[in-house]
Scaffold this active site. Structure first.
Site, PDB file in Angstrom:
ATOM      1  N   ARG A  44      52.955  13.239   6.396  1.00 53.37           N
ATOM      2  CA  ARG A  44      53.926  12.218   6.045  1.00 53.37           C
ATOM      3  C   ARG A  44      55.338  12.605   6.469  1.00 53.37           C
ATOM      4  NH1 ARG A  44      50.597  12.177   1.725  1.00 53.37           N
ATOM      5  NH2 ARG A  44      51.940  13.438   0.397  1.00 53.37           N
ATOM      6  N   TYR A  91      57.919  10.217   8.297  1.00 55.34           N
ATOM      7  CA  TYR A  91      59.306   9.965   7.898  1.00 55.34           C
ATOM      8  C   TYR A  91      60.250  10.162   9.070  1.00 55.34           C
ATOM      9  CZ  TYR A  91      57.312  10.422   3.202  1.00 55.34           C
ATOM     10  OH  TYR A  91      56.554  10.267   2.088  1.00 55.34           O
ATOM     11  N   TYR A 113      60.409  -0.549  -0.677  1.00 55.68           N
ATOM     12  CA  TYR A 113      59.715  -0.959  -1.908  1.00 55.68           C
ATOM     13  C   TYR A 113      60.468  -0.431  -3.134  1.00 55.68           C
ATOM     14  CZ  TYR A 113      55.811  -1.450  -5.223  1.00 55.68           C
ATOM     15  OH  TYR A 113      55.010  -1.779  -6.278  1.00 55.68           O
TER      16      TYR A 113
END
Length: 848
Positions: free
Chosen positions: A650, A654, A676
């Site tokens: 991840r 990013y 979000y």
């Protein structure tokens, strides 16, 4: 229908409406009221009402008893017969009648099934079912009147009118004076029908009036309408067309209200007959006959077709068109021939079921001989009619008719094509046609080396126009603007409405010509007045000329659309031109990071929506529901979720997201990035891009959103000010030596990914969860109740609040966004070692 034979087919279909009251109590009393209501609605309401209740009942989990199911199935099959699906109804009755059922219900089913079989002219089946039904009458004497009625009806159809009248009167005597008003209604209808077919018009009219009175009391809408139809028919037969017209129109209205199409078509014939006889509204009579003839041809009702053609001939004669009258008489003769064949087939079926003697065989042979003789006579008549219709008159009439039909067809095709290509409100081209015509014009301009320019314009603050003055004002503004655009563009280009308040104009010219056009258009805009209110409005527009960079029309329009967003951003009521070259890296650019909230439809702020609309580039990293809603009004939104993948680190994701955002920011564009929840809570990328943009001297800011933590406090009813909150990411808690404050609330985020230092997992693993439980048990007992929380993402969802013991966490279910809530343990202690105390009373803390 005058003094001639009436149409039989609608009367056949009318017998489908027979149905008795509910039977005795059944095994499932909880459903009995619903079954009784279905049976009631099928009598005095449109058939769709009972059909809707049947569907609702079928969806319930409670099971009906066998008899309840058969009663509901009986109503469903009867509805099929009324709704124009008789073959499906017959197939269903054949299945239903093979099942064991109470005798009264069986006889009622036979009665309706016989009527439907007669409706499709399956006489053998109708008479066979009649014979079978008679065997059950000793077990169901209460159904005798109904069965006598349908027997009377079948005898009417085979020409045994005397026997039909006798059977109908016997049926009436069984129910007259009883307590079943609907049975009396039907019995009187049977007697009236027998008198009708015996051509006793005065007597039939008297019985029809009695039928109307009885059926009105019984609440039977269809048989009441049938009585009115019968009165009109008898009055027409007695040469009283003006009175017949009134009754027929009432019957037509009642049949249509009840959803009984067969009766409505029969009533239309009486209306047309009366109009012709009174020489009134002949055009309306022609329209009625045209529709009726098409219907009966679809139904294959030869006798009704013959009746309709005879009326057409009378109408043509009334108008002085003798060749056309002759043509309709010829068609009526052909239909009468087929109807006579069908009548003989009915008689044959009747005789085959009724008799087993030599006399039966002799009569059948005689009927067959008569059938052949009639066929020869009809053939001779047809030849004679063809000889009369031959010649120049027939050829001229045919040529004229073809010419009229071709012209009408051409006009209709042209009208439908225009409607498919244009917007009905503004009368400009619609979105699809603008793109289709624009592709051709764009390609042609590129081949010929001519300039080509796209304009995208819309009305400023159009939503406020609708909200303040109503949609009628908005429609009038759009209609007026469409007219002005049409007049200004003319043959110079292509103009259309793209949707909502947005318009697209494609010009065979350069951007200077486009600006001149918009100046002229703005000069024509004036306030519109709707319902006494004056509405002022202005427009903003974006212009893009194709100079080689835009290789497709789609790209050219997109660039013009982006220019429109700049016009909105710079204050509206203006025009902004864009070029194919990328803008200067520092001019007008900026970054804003906004939060979508957890439930986008409820939580998104007007500020967030405004930033999304006004940005040149929109990135989005939200749940699929929010993404779909944003793409609904910004189709060019870029989904950052595509950078994630199973097994992918991840941190690399990013970095790629960071790079994608900064590439657009450094290109000098106004960038809006939607994250979000709250963009600054447990999120690295939003803070990173804001920091980098500011370091590069580019304006950057962050707009807050509703976070999952805010939803958590609301859903769980927790006030963080009572005990305090210790909030951190679960893996962070495991990896570092963090000591929780057990007297306060502990929140561990992304608990499913506990212990994932590789940053590649998207699902929970038991080992990581067990390690988390082992660490927490240093401070909390194994049976301490904890909460697994997930905020609702849609208004139709509820938040997940699962309470489990701490020791059971490894076996629970997790999503990537599941949060672990650990309530306080023990009482608060006053500083300095004083005795423990409970929570302070609400309102005693500092004002915030």
């Amino acid at each position: 229908m005058g003094a001639r034979q009436g149409v039989v087919r609608p009367c056949v279909a009318l017998f489908v409406c027979w149905m008795a009251a509910a039977g005795p109590a059944h095994a499932n009393p909880s459903l009995e009221p619903q079954v009784v209501e279905i049976e009631r609605l099928s009598i005095n309401q449109h058939w769709r009402e009972s059909a809707a209740r049947i569907e609702a009942l079928a969806a319930q989990p409670v099971e009906m008893s066998a008899e309840q199911r058969q009663r509901v199935e009986f109503v469903r099959l009867r509805n099929l017969g009324i709704a124009g699906a008789p073959r499906d109804a017959i197939e269903g009755f054949e299945t239903l009648l093979r099942e064991p059922m109470p005798a009264p219900l069986r006889v009622r089913a036979y009665t309706t099934a016989i009527s439907i079989a007669a409706n499709v002219e399956d006489w053998s089946l109708a008479f066979r079912w009649l014979s079978e039904a008679l065997a059950f009458l000793p077990e169901a004497p209460g159904e005798s009147a109904r069965l006598l009625g349908v027997a009377s009806y079948l005898h009417t159809l085979v020409g045994e009118t005397g026997k039909a009248r006798e059977l109908a009167l016997r049926g009436l005597s069984l129910v007259e004076g009883g307590d079943d008003p609907r049975a009396i209604c039907h019995a009187m209808g049977d007697v009236a029908l027998a008198e009708d077919h015996a051509r006793h018009f005065t007597e039939a009219e008297r019985w029809r009036h009695r039928q109307i009175e009885a059926c009105s009391k019984a609440g039977d809408r269809i048989f009441t309408a049938n009585g009115k139809y019968g009165v009109g028919k008898m009055l027409a037969g007695q040469g009283r067309p003006a009175e017949a017209l009134t009754w027929a129109r009432e019957a037509l209205a009642d049949f249509e209200a009840a959803g009984f199409d067969a009766g409505a078509w029969s009533a239309r014939l009486v209306v047309a007959d009366s109009l012709i006889a009174t020489n009134r509204e002949l055009d309306h009579a022609h329209d009625l006959l045209t529709d009726t003839l098409r219907y009966y041809r679809e139904q294959g009702s030869d006798l009704a077709i013959a009746e309709t053609e005879h009326l057409f001939a009378r109408l043509a004669e009334r108008r002085g068109d003798l060749p056309l009258a002759l043509q309709h008489l010829k068609s009526a003769g052909s239909a009468s021939e087929a109807a006579e064949r069908m009548a003989r087939e009915r008689q044959l079926a009747y005789l085959q079921v009724e008799f087993d003697t030599r006399m039966k065989e002799q009569q059948i042979a005689l009927l067959e001989a008569e059938k052949e003789l009639a066929a020869l006579q009809v053939t001779a008549t047809r030849r004679w009619q063809w000889l009369l219709a031959a010649g120049l008159v027939a050829l001229l009439a045919t040529a004229l008719l073809l010419t009229i039909l071709l012209r009408r067809s051409f006009r209709e095709r042209r009208r439908y094509r225009w409607q498919s290509e244009h917007d009905s409100l503004t009368r400009l081209l619609n979105y699809q046609q603008v793109r289709k015509d624009g592709e051709e014009a764009f390609d042609r301009a590129r081949r010929e080396g001519r300039p080509f320019t796209a304009i995208v314009a819309d009305i400023d603050r159009f939503k406020e126009v609708n909200d303040r003055h109503g949609h009628a004002a908005g429609d009038e503004a759009l209609r007026s603007l469409g007219t002005w655009i049409t007049e200004e563009v003319g043959a110079q280009g292509i103009a259309g409405r793209s949707g909502g308040d947005e318009f697209t104009i494609l010009l065979d010219g350069d951007r200077d010509q486009a600006q001149d056009l918009l100046r002229r258009l703005r000069g024509r805009i004036e306030p519109v007045t709707v319902f006494g209110h004056t509405v002022h409005f202005s427009i903003s527009a974006g212009i893009c000329q194709a100079n080689g960079h835009a290789t497709t029309l789609e790209q050219l329009v997109h660039d013009a659309d982006q220019a429109l967003y700049r016009a909105k951003y710079e204050g509206r009521d203006r025009t902004v031109c864009t070029s194919d070259a990328p803008p200067d890296a520092r001019e007008g650019g900026g970054l804003v990071v906004v939060g979508s909230g957890i439930e986008f439809g409820r939580h998104v702020s007007e500020r967030c929506l405004s930033e999304i609309r006004e940005a040149q580039v929109v990135f989005c990293l939200t749940d699929p529901f929010a993404l779909a809603m944003i793409q609904g009004f910004r189709p060019d939104t870029i989904n950052l979720g595509v950078y994630y993948a199973d097994g992918k680190d991840r941190r690399q994701t990013y970095r790629e997201i960071d790079a994608a955002i900064m590439a657009e920011v450094l290109a000098g564009k106004r960038v809006c990035t939607v994250f979000y929840g709250h963009p600054g809570v447990f999120a690295d990328v939003p803070h990173a891009v804001v920091r980098k943009a500011r370091e590069a001297g580019i304006p950057a800011r962050m707009e807050p959103g509703i976070s999952a933590e805010a939803c958590l406090y609301a859903d769980l009813g927790i006030d963080p000010g009572r005990r305090g909150v210790h909030s951190m990411e679960a893996t962070h808690f495991l990896h570092y030596d963090r000591v929780p404050d057990t007297a306060g609330l502990l929140l561990l985020w992304q608990v499913a990914l506990s212990g994932d230092l590789s940053c590649t997992r998207f699902h929970a693993e038991r080992e990581g969860l067990q390690a988390l439980v082992d660490r927490l048990q240093r401070w909390y007992p194994p049976d301490h109740e904890v909460i697994l929380y997930e905020a609702a993402r849609l208004p139709i969802e509820s938040a997940r609040v699962d309470r489990v013991a701490l020791r059971d966490l490894p076996d629970a279910h997790y999503e990537e966004y599941t949060t672990l809530v650990i309530p306080p343990l023990g009482e608060l202690r006053v500083g300095g070692g004083a005795d423990p105390v409970g929570d302070p009373e609400p309102g005693t803390g500092p004002t915030r």
